[in-house]
Design an enzyme around this catalytic site. Sequence first.
Site, PDB file in Angstrom:
ATOM      1  N   GLY A  25       0.870  -1.168   0.000  1.00  0.00           N
ATOM      2  CA  GLY A  25       0.000   0.000   0.000  1.00  0.00           C
ATOM      3  C   GLY A  25       0.904   1.215   0.000  1.00  0.00           C
ATOM      4  O   GLY A  25       2.138   1.080  -0.067  1.00  0.00           O
ATOM      5  N   SER A  26       0.313   2.376   0.158  1.00  0.00           N
ATOM      6  CA  SER A  26       1.149   3.584   0.064  1.00  0.00           C
ATOM      7  C   SER A  26       2.210   3.635   1.160  1.00  0.00           C
ATOM      8  O   SER A  26       3.332   4.093   0.923  1.00  0.00           O
ATOM      9  CB  SER A  26       0.270   4.832   0.096  1.00  0.00           C
ATOM     10  OG  SER A  26      -0.613   4.787   1.207  1.00  0.00           O
ATOM     11  N   GLU A  28       4.015   1.395   2.244  1.00  0.00           N
ATOM     12  CA  GLU A  28       5.153   0.501   1.968  1.00  0.00           C
ATOM     13  C   GLU A  28       5.959   0.948   0.750  1.00  0.00           C
ATOM     14  O   GLU A  28       7.054   0.445   0.515  1.00  0.00           O
ATOM     15  CB  GLU A  28       4.667  -0.943   1.752  1.00  0.00           C
ATOM     16  CG  GLU A  28       4.089  -1.594   3.002  1.00  0.00           C
ATOM     17  CD  GLU A  28       2.721  -1.066   3.378  1.00  0.00           C
ATOM     18  OE1 GLU A  28       1.929  -0.730   2.463  1.00  0.00           O
ATOM     19  OE2 GLU A  28       2.432  -0.941   4.595  1.00  0.00           O
ATOM     20  N   GLU A  47      -2.961 -10.866   1.594  1.00  0.00           N
ATOM     21  CA  GLU A  47      -1.930 -11.150   2.603  1.00  0.00           C
ATOM     22  C   GLU A  47      -1.929 -12.598   3.076  1.00  0.00           C
ATOM     23  O   GLU A  47      -0.905 -13.088   3.552  1.00  0.00           O
ATOM     24  CB  GLU A  47      -2.073 -10.180   3.776  1.00  0.00           C
ATOM     25  CG  GLU A  47      -1.710  -8.739   3.441  1.00  0.00           C
ATOM     26  CD  GLU A  47      -2.782  -7.947   2.691  1.00  0.00           C
ATOM     27  OE1 GLU A  47      -3.886  -8.511   2.446  1.00  0.00           O
ATOM     28  OE2 GLU A  47      -2.526  -6.785   2.352  1.00  0.00           O
ATOM     29  N   HIS A  70       0.730  -4.584   4.363  1.00  0.00           N
ATOM     30  CA  HIS A  70       0.196  -3.234   4.355  1.00  0.00           C
ATOM     31  C   HIS A  70      -0.494  -2.897   5.673  1.00  0.00           C
ATOM     32  O   HIS A  70      -1.637  -3.295   5.908  1.00  0.00           O
ATOM     33  CB  HIS A  70      -0.772  -3.075   3.189  1.00  0.00           C
ATOM     34  CG  HIS A  70      -1.396  -1.714   3.149  1.00  0.00           C
ATOM     35  ND1 HIS A  70      -0.640  -0.560   3.211  1.00  0.00           N
ATOM     36  CD2 HIS A  70      -2.684  -1.310   3.058  1.00  0.00           C
ATOM     37  CE1 HIS A  70      -1.439   0.485   3.169  1.00  0.00           C
ATOM     38  NE2 HIS A  70      -2.688   0.060   3.083  1.00  0.00           N
ATOM     39  N   HIS A 278      -6.948 -33.162  18.660  1.00  0.00           N
ATOM     40  CA  HIS A 278      -7.977 -32.436  17.906  1.00  0.00           C
ATOM     41  C   HIS A 278      -9.349 -32.854  18.440  1.00  0.00           C
ATOM     42  O   HIS A 278      -9.900 -32.165  19.282  1.00  0.00           O
ATOM     43  CB  HIS A 278      -7.805 -32.732  16.406  1.00  0.00           C
ATOM     44  CG  HIS A 278      -8.710 -31.930  15.525  1.00  0.00           C
ATOM     45  ND1 HIS A 278      -8.602 -31.910  14.156  1.00  0.00           N
ATOM     46  CD2 HIS A 278      -9.741 -31.123  15.819  1.00  0.00           C
ATOM     47  CE1 HIS A 278      -9.532 -31.112  13.646  1.00  0.00           C
ATOM     48  NE2 HIS A 278     -10.236 -30.630  14.638  1.00  0.00           N
ATOM     49  N   GLY A 392      -3.939 -26.142  11.036  1.00  0.00           N
ATOM     50  CA  GLY A 392      -5.177 -26.559  10.378  1.00  0.00           C
ATOM     51  C   GLY A 392      -5.926 -25.412   9.725  1.00  0.00           C
ATOM     52  O   GLY A 392      -7.057 -25.575   9.288  1.00  0.00           O
TER      53      GLY A 392
END
Length: 514
Positions: A25-26, A28, A47, A70, A278, A392
């Site tokens: 984004g700006s 970065e 992301e 970002h 689990h 997972g």
Amino acid sequence: MRTVLSSTFNILRASGLTTVFGNPGSNELPFIGNLPNDFSYVMGLNEAVVVGIADGYAQASGGPALVNLHSAAGTGNAMGALTNAWYAHSPLVITSGQQVREHMGGEAMLSNVAATTLPQPLVKLALEPALPADVPRSMAQAVHSAMLHPRGPVYVSIPYDDWDRELDTEVQARRVRQGGGLPAGDLDEIAARLSTSERPVLVLGGDVDAAQANALAVRLADRAGLPVWIAPSPYRCPFPTRHPRFQGVLPASMRGVSAALAGHDLILVVGAPVFRYHQYEPGPLLPDGASLVHITSDPGEAARAWSGDAFVGDVPGTLDGLLRRLPEKQAPAPVPRPRQVLSSGPERVFETLNQVAPESAIYVTESTSTADAFWTTIDISAQGGFYFPAAGGLGFGLPAALGVQLAQPERKVIAVIGDGAANFAIPALWTAARYDIPVTYLILQNNAYGALRGFADLMDIQHPPGLDVSGIDFCSIAEGYGVRAERAEAGPHLADVLKPAMDADAPSVIVIPT
Ligand code: TPP
């Protein structure tokens, strides 16, 4: 001129971090817009994809991976993927762009308010340097922190007006070494417990593969005559699956583990939590008459374990120390287990895959209801041959396969993805096409969240909504992102489709109805 930017690049270069996995984004742009020629940028379209690629890359390379997100929104999108990176002990050095310092207090657009708490608790360390001049040192700290055991993701938020500030002092690249073998007395104790027990068993976890210690584990099993299980909920493969001592993957419940290990008097667990259960099936933690020795490089794992005496130390060093203490003679070889012949849909796919895949193939899987079929059918012999989302969290497989392939360009990466899982990070296919990363993707289309149907039965839930996910045309979607795709049926002709796809130097998607 010495600036925050030039000094940071020096630190990153000295750490081998010259590939940036990102979505900008700006905030970065001042960082990625000035990358030196020896740096490269790998773009992911969201992301989850970016962190998934970096996670695969870090795990398969054995080193850190650099991520650029970002600000707050990008970090938020990355969090699901970070659950997997956290449990895989994946050393991700995550940077995110912050608003300029003068602007942050008033919460200007793109301010990352409370930047250092946002990624918690899925990072080991979160920093926002107090001064621009502290950015390069903070980056060095982040790299070392990510790589020290237990490894894991770290996070640095950097205001974008910091980059062009001049610096008086160049930060020195340093080496940070970690010891951590067990003291001789502890190794003596474990070796003695192994030698005096009558029916010991070895249980291995993903950190054995991460530490490149599979061959040591094989030697220990052969020397001491140990049957070998993989710990529940595996995310890497620490032992060759066709080795005659290999028993399979332990079930992920208390009752399941104690039933599978019944009859053993000593359970030696290496490089795994004890245990990552689990499904809730309460029962005895250990079989009757058994004691447990737990070797881990993660103090948190040692402290929170359900049972056993834990020893916190480095995995290869400990295996080597035990080998030195056990008598040289090999235990007699066991009779190999008969190979199961299976015939339903996914098993037939895996049989064919196993025949055509090279021995050194790397499997990245995210097909939840077919895990048992996968482990009983597929041969994995080489180190680093298997990756699965460690928490997972779906959305790992498609991008992680790309990172693994980038880190291991000489080996063939095959990704086996469920049709439900495929939707969680499908834009990874664009990155595959754009950078021509030759992963072969198999999408197993059963038109359902199959694993959840299984869980619904287990939990006695009658009619859960939403588990039918039919009607998705993955070939069109893949082609829309620029990846060659075709449909193929399980059966004798599948090999004719798989073989050329695997030999090609380009990514491909094969959609298989199951
Ligand atoms: N959201 C995330 C991010 N991760 C998850 N694990 C889930 C939801 C819950 N979940 C577990 S398995 C599963 C879902 C949604 C279904 C996966 O379906 P599919 O990929 O088609 O594989 P199948 O179970 O049918 O083999």
